[in-house]
Scaffold this motif. Structure first.
Motif, PDB file in Angstrom:
ATOM      1  N   ILE A   1      -8.691   6.653   4.368  1.00  0.00           N
ATOM      2  CA  ILE A   1      -8.549   7.812   3.555  1.00  0.00           C
ATOM      3  C   ILE A   1      -9.704   8.784   3.860  1.00  0.00           C
ATOM      4  O   ILE A   1     -10.573   8.768   2.782  1.00  0.00           O
TER       5      ILE A   1
ATOM      6  N   ILE B   1       0.384   4.270  -2.440  1.00  0.00           N
ATOM      7  CA  ILE B   1       0.590   5.509  -2.586  1.00  0.00           C
ATOM      8  C   ILE B   1       1.643   6.788  -2.923  1.00  0.00           C
ATOM      9  O   ILE B   1       0.984   7.379  -3.545  1.00  0.00           O
TER      10      ILE B   1
ATOM     11  N   LEU C   1       1.403  10.540   5.237  1.00  0.00           N
ATOM     12  CA  LEU C   1       1.786   8.515   4.965  1.00  0.00           C
ATOM     13  C   LEU C   1       1.239   8.101   6.372  1.00  0.00           C
ATOM     14  O   LEU C   1       2.539   7.815   6.812  1.00  0.00           O
TER      15      LEU C   1
ATOM     16  N   ILE D   1      -6.869   0.796   4.821  1.00  0.00           N
ATOM     17  CA  ILE D   1      -5.793   2.419   4.178  1.00  0.00           C
ATOM     18  C   ILE D   1      -7.640   3.107   4.700  1.00  0.00           C
ATOM     19  O   ILE D   1      -7.764   3.039   3.641  1.00  0.00           O
TER      20      ILE D   1
ATOM     21  N   ILE E   1      -3.590   9.645   5.119  1.00  0.00           N
ATOM     22  CA  ILE E   1      -3.760   8.389   4.583  1.00  0.00           C
ATOM     23  C   ILE E   1      -3.780   7.331   6.045  1.00  0.00           C
ATOM     24  O   ILE E   1      -1.944   7.510   6.089  1.00  0.00           O
TER      25      ILE E   1
ATOM     26  N   ALA F   1       0.987  -0.890  -0.023  1.00  0.00           N
ATOM     27  CA  ALA F   1       0.301  -0.043  -0.380  1.00  0.00           C
ATOM     28  C   ALA F   1       0.791   1.410   0.329  1.00  0.00           C
ATOM     29  O   ALA F   1       0.572   2.599  -0.614  1.00  0.00           O
TER      30      ALA F   1
ATOM     31  N   PHE G   1       0.512   9.405  -5.450  1.00  0.00           N
ATOM     32  CA  PHE G   1       0.418  10.675  -4.876  1.00  0.00           C
ATOM     33  C   PHE G   1       1.957  11.508  -4.882  1.00  0.00           C
ATOM     34  O   PHE G   1       1.675  13.244  -5.019  1.00  0.00           O
TER      35      PHE G   1
ATOM     36  N   CYS H   1      -2.413   3.941   8.058  1.00  0.00           N
ATOM     37  CA  CYS H   1      -2.053   2.659   7.635  1.00  0.00           C
ATOM     38  C   CYS H   1      -2.141   1.690   8.423  1.00  0.00           C
ATOM     39  O   CYS H   1      -1.835   1.947   9.714  1.00  0.00           O
TER      40      CYS H   1
ATOM     41  N   TYR I   1      -7.172   6.828  -4.937  1.00  0.00           N
ATOM     42  CA  TYR I   1      -6.065   5.737  -4.064  1.00  0.00           C
ATOM     43  C   TYR I   1      -7.214   4.280  -4.812  1.00  0.00           C
ATOM     44  O   TYR I   1      -6.090   3.843  -5.277  1.00  0.00           O
TER      45      TYR I   1
ATOM     46  N   SER J   1      -5.861   3.917  -8.486  1.00  0.00           N
ATOM     47  CA  SER J   1      -4.724   3.167  -8.292  1.00  0.00           C
ATOM     48  C   SER J   1      -4.424   1.934  -8.052  1.00  0.00           C
ATOM     49  O   SER J   1      -4.253   0.925  -8.641  1.00  0.00           O
TER      50      SER J   1
END
Ligand SMILES: Cc1ncc(COP(=O)(O)O)c(C=O)c1O
Length: 394
Positions: A250, A103, A199, A248, A229, A99, A107, A231, A259, A262
């Motif tokens: 968000i 990400i 992140l 994840i 974001i 992840a 991003f 995790c 996200y 992707s």
């Protein structure tokens, strides 16, 4: 239910990375493994029962995630971390590291800078410098006892206009800090000020020792939630890494859509029927097991502290506030990092993580995994003591 964390279970020949990949990873199959973040304890009985139910059904076709899957995490986050999360914010990924990588690709773009704080979980290095991204290190400060964030340096680094992301480890592996709300607020304000995406890898969020409290970064304010974001996963908490299931989170709608797009491109949004069952069972029914695990880990930690103080006083244990990974400063042993590594492998026959893999600032330290029955821990520490004391007394 009383759980038996003292029970030693043979993990050889179970395709265990920790136990069965020693030859490949360390050049010798005959080592006591105290390395990778994987516990030598079986998952809660409730999780095992849920997995048996899936196995017994016998059909393992394409699987969807039911509402109850999301609800189990929503309830857990509210109950244990006082964070109110909405279903729409939750995405999935098999693992946290994949992840993080996805990400970074979604991003940031080549030439962008990503800040990490070493010594830190080693995959952060490759994640942050993939495909033309530039890694920038805001090295943590260490006063010989405790690690702190160097805020002055952090601001300098975040204020560079090429800087687009802070890859943050909370609680921090390997130094064991559980960042306080004050520290997180300072970090968040700097990210807001300099328009940097946070992140936050919070995979160790449930493994917190008494006297400390994990605060999810995004729970602090709406503004922080909007630039973050997060995790999380049941994999460290309940020892389910082999099931590959992480979440994840968000809250920001635009970031969330990016996200999801992707993930769709990678066709990564599918589910594993075993992972879903285990995830739900762990978050719905694993709380008592976790409480007992934490008590057991604290006892192991007390044992490690006493052992080093009495038997290897030249090495000092950096007190972890969370995680089951203990960071030990070996710089006063008078051995080079490479020599220490060689001795631990060749003589002590113990496989643990050498500090330098977590960055240059980790050189001379070792990371010891204490999530094992006390008898294994004792054996490992005795081996380390015999080897180290033989060589430093020369
Ligand atoms: C900070 C941190 N992030 C991620 C991971 C691994 O996550 P996953 O197995 O879900 O990729 C670990 C494992 O030790 C970790 O310590």
């Amino acid at each position: 239910m009383a759980y038996h964390f003292d029970k030693v279970i043979d993990r050889h020949n179970t395709n265990s990375l920790k136990w069965d990949a020693l030859k490949e990873r360390f050049g010798d199959a005959d080592l006591l493994p105290m390395w990778v973040a994987d516990m030598d304890f079986p998952a809660p009985g409730e999780v095992i029962e849920a997995l048996k139910k899936v196995a017994d059904h016998g059909i393992f076709g394409y699987t969807i995630r039911p509402d109850s899957f999301y609800q189990s995490l929503i309830n857990w986050l509210e109950r244990r971390h006082h964070w109110k999360v909405e279903k729409e914010w939750i995405n999935i990924c098999p693992g946290v590291v994949p992840a993080l990588s996805l990400i970074v690709q979604a991003f940031t773009k080549p030439g962008d800078q990503i800040v990490i704080q070493s010594p830190v979980y080693h995959p952060f290095f490759s994640v942050a410098q993939q495909k033309g991204r530039e890694l920038v290190d805001n090295t943590l400060l260490f006063d010989g006892k405790r690690y702190e964030i160097d805020f002055e340096d952090l601001e300098k680094k975040l204020s560079d206009e090429r800087c687009k992301m802070l890859l943050f480890c909370s609680p921090h592996n390997p130094v064991g800090r559980v960042w306080t709300k004050d520290e997180l607020t300072k970090v968040g304000n700097l990210c807001l000020k300099h328009n940097v995406l946070m992140l936050s890898d919070e995979i160790h969020f449930d493994l917190i020792f008494k006297g400390h409290k994990h605060t999810p970064f995004a729970s602090i304010s709406k503004e922080f939630a909007d630039i973050s974001i997060t995790c999380v996963a049941p994999s460290k908490t309940f020892n389910l890494a082999g099931l590959q299931s992480s979440a994840i989170i968000i809250p920001n709608k635009k970031l969330n859509e990016t996200y999801q797009k992707s993930l769709d491109i990678e066709d990564g949004n599918m589910s594993n029927s075993f992972a879903i069952a285990a995830f739900e069972a762990a978050y719905n029914n694993g709380e008592q097991w976790l409480e007992e695990l934490l008590t057991y880990l604290e006892k192991n930690l007390d044992f490690v502290n006493k052992f080093f103080k009495e038997e290897i006083p030249n090495a000092s244990v950096v007190q972890p506030e969370g995680t089951y990974l203990v960071w030990i400063d070996c710089r006063k042993l008078g051995l080079s990092a490479k020599e220490l590594e060689r001795l631990l492998l060749k003589e002590a026959k113990v496989a643990l993580n050498q500090g330098y893999i977590f960055g240059k600032s980790g050189e001379g330290f070792i990371r010891l995994n204490i999530a094992c029955p006390k008898s294994i821990l004792e054996e490992g520490l005795n081996r380390i003591k015999a080897t180290v004391n033989k060589h430093i007394s020369k």
